[in-house]
Design a protein around this motif. Structure first.
Motif, PDB file in Angstrom:
ATOM      1  N   SER A  59      47.304  17.251   7.960  1.00  0.00           N
ATOM      2  CA  SER A  59      47.306  16.053   8.572  1.00  0.00           C
ATOM      3  C   SER A  59      45.608  16.024   7.347  1.00  0.00           C
ATOM      4  O   SER A  59      45.342  14.967   6.734  1.00  0.00           O
ATOM      5  CB  SER A  59      47.057  15.632   9.795  1.00  0.00           C
ATOM      6  OG  SER A  59      48.404  15.515  10.520  1.00  0.00           O
ATOM      7  N   LEU A  60      44.735  17.002   8.419  1.00  0.00           N
ATOM      8  CA  LEU A  60      43.200  16.817   7.553  1.00  0.00           C
ATOM      9  C   LEU A  60      42.326  17.610   6.387  1.00  0.00           C
ATOM     10  O   LEU A  60      41.519  17.202   5.842  1.00  0.00           O
ATOM     11  CB  LEU A  60      42.929  16.805   8.632  1.00  0.00           C
ATOM     12  CG  LEU A  60      42.210  16.233  10.128  1.00  0.00           C
ATOM     13  CD1 LEU A  60      41.440  16.556  10.873  1.00  0.00           C
ATOM     14  CD2 LEU A  60      41.815  14.470   9.624  1.00  0.00           C
ATOM     15  N   ALA A  61      44.017  18.400   5.804  1.00  0.00           N
ATOM     16  CA  ALA A  61      43.593  18.949   5.189  1.00  0.00           C
ATOM     17  C   ALA A  61      43.410  18.145   3.068  1.00  0.00           C
ATOM     18  O   ALA A  61      44.231  17.363   3.147  1.00  0.00           O
ATOM     19  CB  ALA A  61      45.221  19.968   4.733  1.00  0.00           C
ATOM     20  N   LYS A  62      42.315  18.479   2.220  1.00  0.00           N
ATOM     21  CA  LYS A  62      42.207  18.269   1.169  1.00  0.00           C
ATOM     22  C   LYS A  62      42.060  18.656  -0.105  1.00  0.00           C
ATOM     23  O   LYS A  62      41.696  20.375   0.663  1.00  0.00           O
ATOM     24  CB  LYS A  62      40.934  17.093   1.295  1.00  0.00           C
ATOM     25  CG  LYS A  62      39.652  17.856   1.937  1.00  0.00           C
ATOM     26  CD  LYS A  62      38.510  17.063   2.666  1.00  0.00           C
ATOM     27  CE  LYS A  62      39.474  16.414   3.852  1.00  0.00           C
ATOM     28  NZ  LYS A  62      37.899  15.576   4.408  1.00  0.00           N
ATOM     29  N   PRO A  63      41.749  18.465  -0.971  1.00  0.00           N
ATOM     30  CA  PRO A  63      41.274  19.285  -2.148  1.00  0.00           C
ATOM     31  C   PRO A  63      39.851  20.427  -1.327  1.00  0.00           C
ATOM     32  O   PRO A  63      39.603  19.427  -1.128  1.00  0.00           O
ATOM     33  CB  PRO A  63      40.596  18.469  -3.179  1.00  0.00           C
ATOM     34  CG  PRO A  63      41.976  17.743  -2.933  1.00  0.00           C
ATOM     35  CD  PRO A  63      41.774  17.317  -1.353  1.00  0.00           C
ATOM     36  N   MET A  64      39.505  21.126  -2.275  1.00  0.00           N
ATOM     37  CA  MET A  64      38.020  22.351  -1.550  1.00  0.00           C
ATOM     38  C   MET A  64      37.481  21.452  -2.194  1.00  0.00           C
ATOM     39  O   MET A  64      35.885  21.571  -1.311  1.00  0.00           O
ATOM     40  CB  MET A  64      38.596  23.547  -2.355  1.00  0.00           C
ATOM     41  CG  MET A  64      37.679  24.510  -2.118  1.00  0.00           C
ATOM     42  SD  MET A  64      37.551  26.199  -2.731  1.00  0.00           S
ATOM     43  CE  MET A  64      39.085  27.067  -1.719  1.00  0.00           C
ATOM     44  N   SER A  65      37.081  20.820  -3.416  1.00  0.00           N
ATOM     45  CA  SER A  65      36.005  19.813  -3.594  1.00  0.00           C
ATOM     46  C   SER A  65      35.519  19.141  -2.471  1.00  0.00           C
ATOM     47  O   SER A  65      34.099  18.341  -2.779  1.00  0.00           O
ATOM     48  CB  SER A  65      36.176  19.669  -4.921  1.00  0.00           C
ATOM     49  OG  SER A  65      37.176  18.465  -4.928  1.00  0.00           O
ATOM     50  N   GLN A  66      36.439  18.280  -2.044  1.00  0.00           N
ATOM     51  CA  GLN A  66      36.328  17.489  -0.807  1.00  0.00           C
ATOM     52  C   GLN A  66      35.884  18.228   0.876  1.00  0.00           C
ATOM     53  O   GLN A  66      35.700  16.866   1.458  1.00  0.00           O
ATOM     54  CB  GLN A  66      37.719  17.095  -0.961  1.00  0.00           C
ATOM     55  CG  GLN A  66      37.731  15.735  -1.966  1.00  0.00           C
ATOM     56  CD  GLN A  66      39.286  14.924  -1.850  1.00  0.00           C
ATOM     57  OE1 GLN A  66      39.381  14.287  -0.767  1.00  0.00           O
ATOM     58  NE2 GLN A  66      39.379  14.640  -3.088  1.00  0.00           N
ATOM     59  N   LEU A  67      35.588  19.191   0.206  1.00  0.00           N
ATOM     60  CA  LEU A  67      35.186  19.904   2.041  1.00  0.00           C
ATOM     61  C   LEU A  67      33.490  19.899   2.041  1.00  0.00           C
ATOM     62  O   LEU A  67      33.298  19.816   1.366  1.00  0.00           O
ATOM     63  CB  LEU A  67      35.422  21.598   2.311  1.00  0.00           C
ATOM     64  CG  LEU A  67      37.387  21.900   1.901  1.00  0.00           C
ATOM     65  CD1 LEU A  67      37.693  23.376   1.694  1.00  0.00           C
ATOM     66  CD2 LEU A  67      37.774  20.854   3.395  1.00  0.00           C
ATOM     67  N   LYS A  68      33.336  19.555   3.107  1.00  0.00           N
ATOM     68  CA  LYS A  68      32.365  19.401   3.862  1.00  0.00           C
ATOM     69  C   LYS A  68      31.803  20.934   4.322  1.00  0.00           C
ATOM     70  O   LYS A  68      31.846  21.369   5.225  1.00  0.00           O
ATOM     71  CB  LYS A  68      31.517  18.138   4.868  1.00  0.00           C
ATOM     72  CG  LYS A  68      32.316  17.182   4.715  1.00  0.00           C
ATOM     73  CD  LYS A  68      32.141  15.543   5.728  1.00  0.00           C
ATOM     74  CE  LYS A  68      32.278  14.750   4.450  1.00  0.00           C
ATOM     75  NZ  LYS A  68      32.014  13.332   5.834  1.00  0.00           N
ATOM     76  N   LEU A  69      30.673  21.691   3.466  1.00  0.00           N
ATOM     77  CA  LEU A  69      30.673  22.923   3.684  1.00  0.00           C
ATOM     78  C   LEU A  69      29.014  22.885   5.099  1.00  0.00           C
ATOM     79  O   LEU A  69      29.439  24.189   5.318  1.00  0.00           O
ATOM     80  CB  LEU A  69      30.637  23.547   2.727  1.00  0.00           C
ATOM     81  CG  LEU A  69      31.380  23.361   1.291  1.00  0.00           C
ATOM     82  CD1 LEU A  69      30.631  24.615  -0.226  1.00  0.00           C
ATOM     83  CD2 LEU A  69      32.697  24.485   1.962  1.00  0.00           C
ATOM     84  N   ASN A  70      28.436  21.968   4.977  1.00  0.00           N
ATOM     85  CA  ASN A  70      27.715  21.738   5.809  1.00  0.00           C
ATOM     86  C   ASN A  70      27.666  22.451   7.368  1.00  0.00           C
ATOM     87  O   ASN A  70      27.254  21.938   7.541  1.00  0.00           O
ATOM     88  CB  ASN A  70      26.350  20.647   5.580  1.00  0.00           C
ATOM     89  CG  ASN A  70      27.327  19.061   5.472  1.00  0.00           C
ATOM     90  OD1 ASN A  70      28.342  19.429   6.203  1.00  0.00           O
ATOM     91  ND2 ASN A  70      26.270  18.415   5.660  1.00  0.00           N
ATOM     92  N   GLU A  71      29.455  21.551   7.294  1.00  0.00           N
ATOM     93  CA  GLU A  71      29.504  21.628   8.833  1.00  0.00           C
ATOM     94  C   GLU A  71      30.482  23.279   9.754  1.00  0.00           C
ATOM     95  O   GLU A  71      30.566  23.444  10.432  1.00  0.00           O
ATOM     96  CB  GLU A  71      31.400  20.854   8.827  1.00  0.00           C
ATOM     97  CG  GLU A  71      30.980  19.490   8.656  1.00  0.00           C
ATOM     98  CD  GLU A  71      31.902  17.960   8.716  1.00  0.00           C
ATOM     99  OE1 GLU A  71      33.280  19.380   8.737  1.00  0.00           O
ATOM    100  OE2 GLU A  71      32.123  17.297   9.038  1.00  0.00           O
ATOM    101  N   ILE A  72      30.174  24.044   8.248  1.00  0.00           N
ATOM    102  CA  ILE A  72      30.693  25.585   8.132  1.00  0.00           C
ATOM    103  C   ILE A  72      29.165  26.444   9.403  1.00  0.00           C
ATOM    104  O   ILE A  72      27.861  26.735   8.476  1.00  0.00           O
ATOM    105  CB  ILE A  72      31.438  26.103   7.171  1.00  0.00           C
ATOM    106  CG1 ILE A  72      32.416  25.613   6.589  1.00  0.00           C
ATOM    107  CG2 ILE A  72      31.328  27.517   7.437  1.00  0.00           C
ATOM    108  CD1 ILE A  72      32.894  26.277   5.039  1.00  0.00           C
ATOM    109  N   PRO A  73      29.463  27.088  10.126  1.00  0.00           N
ATOM    110  CA  PRO A  73      28.009  27.439  11.331  1.00  0.00           C
ATOM    111  C   PRO A  73      27.751  28.603   9.873  1.00  0.00           C
ATOM    112  O   PRO A  73      28.381  28.941   9.238  1.00  0.00           O
ATOM    113  CB  PRO A  73      29.255  28.554  12.387  1.00  0.00           C
ATOM    114  CG  PRO A  73      30.721  27.609  12.647  1.00  0.00           C
ATOM    115  CD  PRO A  73      30.745  26.999  10.950  1.00  0.00           C
TER     116      PRO A  73
END
Length: 257
Positions: A59-73
């Protein structure tokens, strides 16, 4: 609902060889929607009451360009990232009778949810920074030397993910047993440059698409181990089918060496 510690579960009637986790496998010429429906029809436990509806990885999936990479450890260095990659690739996490086994990296057809779960838990047990998981959804297609067809297809795929500085890396030896892949490389490896694929970054405890993405109840680890054990004979037989030696490849002579 999943078999989750502290959570009441609902049991559905099983088909033979049904799984507690959602099978990721997509059959030849099977659409995303058909594979998804088939998989959900063969699970042992399912989110029947829709508890995670709207908050799951899909449900929360989106195109890669819209991911918030700063939330990744973040790991402190690329060298540390590679060390953690080798750790999950080479360690014997699974008990198979009297013979311990690695995670089923040589059987890419299915079981990614169990591999990712056990990889994440053993990273933490090995005092690594807690990772997150990356899910991908779509008509996924990945080239591999570990299938008679030379490829496998999924409707979803999941692996653990870290970041070094501003670059996200996926640890997925089933796709590339030699090194971590950047998130972009991982997306290309599963066909994201040829078809529409959406991605979500979720908690390390998100088990499969029927889990909550951000704050899921923790899965029972014994169940995750049992799920992985289901695929051990599949991996052994696959190597035989390919005319290779499973005693060597699943022992101390894996193909990446």
């Amino acid at each position: 609902m999943k078999l989750i510690t502290g959570l009441v579960t609902a049991l559905v009637i099983l088909a033979p060889n049904a799984f507690a986790g959602l099978s990721a496998h997509r059959q030849a010429n099977e659409s995303f929607q058909d594979a998804q429906s088939r998989s959900r029809g063969n699970v042992l436990f399912s989110d029947l009451d829709g508890e995670f509806s709207g908050s799951g990885p899909e449900s929360l999936a989106k195109p890669m360009s819209q991911l918030k990479l700063n939330e990744i450890p973040a790991l402190p260095s690329y060298q540390e990232l590679v060390a953690q990659f080798y750790f999950i690739r080479d360690s014997y996490f699974v008990k198979a009778g009297y013979t311990p086994r690695r995670l089923t990296w040589l059987f890419p057809d299915d079981g990614c949810y169990a591999r990712a779960e056990l990889a994440a838990e053993h990273l933490i047990m090995n005092h690594a920074i807690s990772p997150k998981k990356v899910f991908a959804f779509g008509e996924l297609h990945a080239a591999t030397n570990n299938s008679p067809n030379g490829w496998v297809e999924w409707w979803y795929h999941v692996a653990v993910i870290y970041r070094v500085d501003n670059t996200a890396y996926v640890l997925d030896p089933a796709l590339n047993p030699h090194q971590p892949l950047t998130l972009s490389q991982w997306g290309e490896a599963i066909g994201g440059n040829k078809t529409a694929v959406n991605y979500s970054i979720c908690s390390k405890d998100a088990f499969d698409p029927d889990s909550a993405c951000m704050q899921p109840p923790k899965i029972d680890e014994e169940m995750a181990e049992q799920e992985q054990e289901v695929f051990l004979p599949e991996e052994w037989n696959r190597i035989l089918e390919l005319g290779r030696d499973p005693e060597k490849e699943l022992g101390n002579q894996p193909p990446w060496l």
